[in-house]
Design an enzyme around this catalytic site. Structure first.
Site, short mmCIF file in Angstrom:
data_model
loop_
_atom_site.label_atom_id
_atom_site.label_comp_id
_atom_site.label_asym_id
_atom_site.label_seq_id
_atom_site.Cartn_x
_atom_site.Cartn_y
_atom_site.Cartn_z
N ALA A 1 40.87 35.31 30.06
CA ALA A 1 41.99 34.89 30.91
C ALA A 1 41.84 35.59 32.27
O ALA A 1 42.76 36.23 32.77
CB ALA A 1 43.34 35.18 30.26
N MET B 1 48.44 42.18 39.16
CA MET B 1 47.84 41.02 38.49
C MET B 1 47.66 41.34 37.01
O MET B 1 47.25 42.44 36.65
CB MET B 1 46.51 40.67 39.13
CG MET B 1 46.69 40.10 40.50
SD MET B 1 45.13 39.49 41.16
CE MET B 1 45.66 39.04 42.80
N HIS C 1 41.48 36.85 36.01
CA HIS C 1 42.13 36.62 37.29
C HIS C 1 41.42 37.49 38.32
O HIS C 1 40.44 38.18 38.01
CB HIS C 1 43.63 36.93 37.21
CG HIS C 1 43.93 38.26 36.58
ND1 HIS C 1 43.60 39.45 37.18
CD2 HIS C 1 44.50 38.58 35.38
CE1 HIS C 1 43.97 40.46 36.39
NE2 HIS C 1 44.51 39.95 35.29
N HIS D 1 40.37 41.04 37.38
CA HIS D 1 39.12 41.19 36.61
C HIS D 1 37.90 41.01 37.52
O HIS D 1 36.90 41.71 37.39
CB HIS D 1 39.04 40.14 35.51
CG HIS D 1 40.08 40.25 34.45
ND1 HIS D 1 41.11 39.36 34.32
CD2 HIS D 1 40.25 41.15 33.45
CE1 HIS D 1 41.86 39.69 33.29
NE2 HIS D 1 41.38 40.79 32.75
#
Ligand code: PAF
Length: 289
Positions: free
Chosen positions: A35, A188, A37, A40
């Site tokens: 997942a 985030m 974003h 990462h």
């Protein structure tokens, strides 16, 4: 932009990183649960700066979720993740199944103390760090990277992993990477996708409160009243607060006003069904000379 190699078994992972090392290349591992974003991707970019080869693991680790947590609904976006990793210049993706990480008969768990028992995340997720440490130890032993990158957003996790790597003599440099934020300050997180529009609008209160507390502490305000104001502000924004704490940044022990070590403000709070965490540096007041 070249596609990363996708490896799914420990043998393939070892062969891949061994080939790179044999060519004299430094290898960095970026452990993730997918997942992905921009936060990462910033870890992958930092890894690129620190090594010639970057491998990202994508594994939603069941052992770090309690039965009442979001393991089943945790976002899984593998194809999009690989595209983002390709664009970021990642060389390899390790994507094992749960059976590969935890084959039948698996019985070993890492037992932790010190920062893992600081009374922060561990007070609300008592089995979490044993699951994190065990899977991270496995990933480090499997990939044998020269460096591994973890986000400072999970500040207690980073402290736990640093202590584990040190105590187990794992030959790897653990690197902490700064938290990436949305324009309004929200850290985030893969879990931000769970937020409703109203929750998303309230969510930046966490970072705003951390900043207000950090400013007050730097200005010489007393720790406890500052934290009490911060707690009230977070609750007034509709959160159920798990903790807002000021801790020694190295040990995560409660902050001593008379000390001179670096301080960290850490928060965890639930809004609707979503639990958010964040933390920032809290500079001590300048000493009178
Ligand atoms: O921070 C995470 O995404 C996870 O806790 C980690 C380090 C990948 C272990 O599963």
């Amino acid at each position: 932009m070249s596609e990363p190699i996708i490896v799914r078994t420990v043998a393939d992972l070892r062969a891949t990183t061994a080939r790179w090392r044999a060519a004299g290349e430094r290898v960095a591992l970026v452990p993730t649960m997918g997942a992905l974003h921009a936060g990462h991707i910033s870890l992958v970019r930092l890894a690129r700066e620190r090594a010639e080869r970057v491998i990202t693991s994508i594994f939603v680790n069941p052992t770090q979720f309690a039965p009442n947590e979001d393991f089943a609904k945790y976002p899984r976006t593998f194809a999009a993740d690989v595209e983002k990793l390709a664009a970021a210049g990642c060389d390899g993706v390790f994507a094992p199944t749960p059976d590969i990480m935890y084959p039948p008969g698996f019985v070993t768990t890492i037992s932790l103390d010190g920062p893992a028992k600081a009374g922060l995340e561990d007070a609300f997720r008592p089995t979490h760090f044993a699951g994190v440490a065990t899977v991270v130890a496995k990933l480090l032993i499997q990939a044998q990277p020269d460096a591994a990158i973890f986000g400072q957003k999970d500040f207690q996790q980073l402290a736990v992993i640093r202590a584990m790597a040190r105590d187990l003599d794992l030959p790897v440099e653990i690197i902490g990477a700064p938290t990436m934020r949305e324009a309004d300050g929200l850290a985030m997180s893969s879990r931000n996708v769970y937020l409703s529009a109203a929750e998303r609008a309230a969510a930046p209160t966490l970072h705003a409160t951390l900043q207000a507390c950090a400013r007050a502490i730097a200005a010489g305000e007393a720790f406890e009243p500052t934290l009490a104001d911060g707690r009230a502000r977070i609750e007034a924004a509709g959160f159920q607060l798990d903790y807002l704490e000021l801790r020694d940044a190295a040990t995560l022990a409660p902050a001593e006003p008379s000390g001179d070590g670096a301080l960290r403000l850490l928060v965890a709070a639930r809004i609707g069904a979503t639990r958010l965490i964040d933390n920032i540096d809290a500079p001590r007041p300048a000493k009178e000379s």
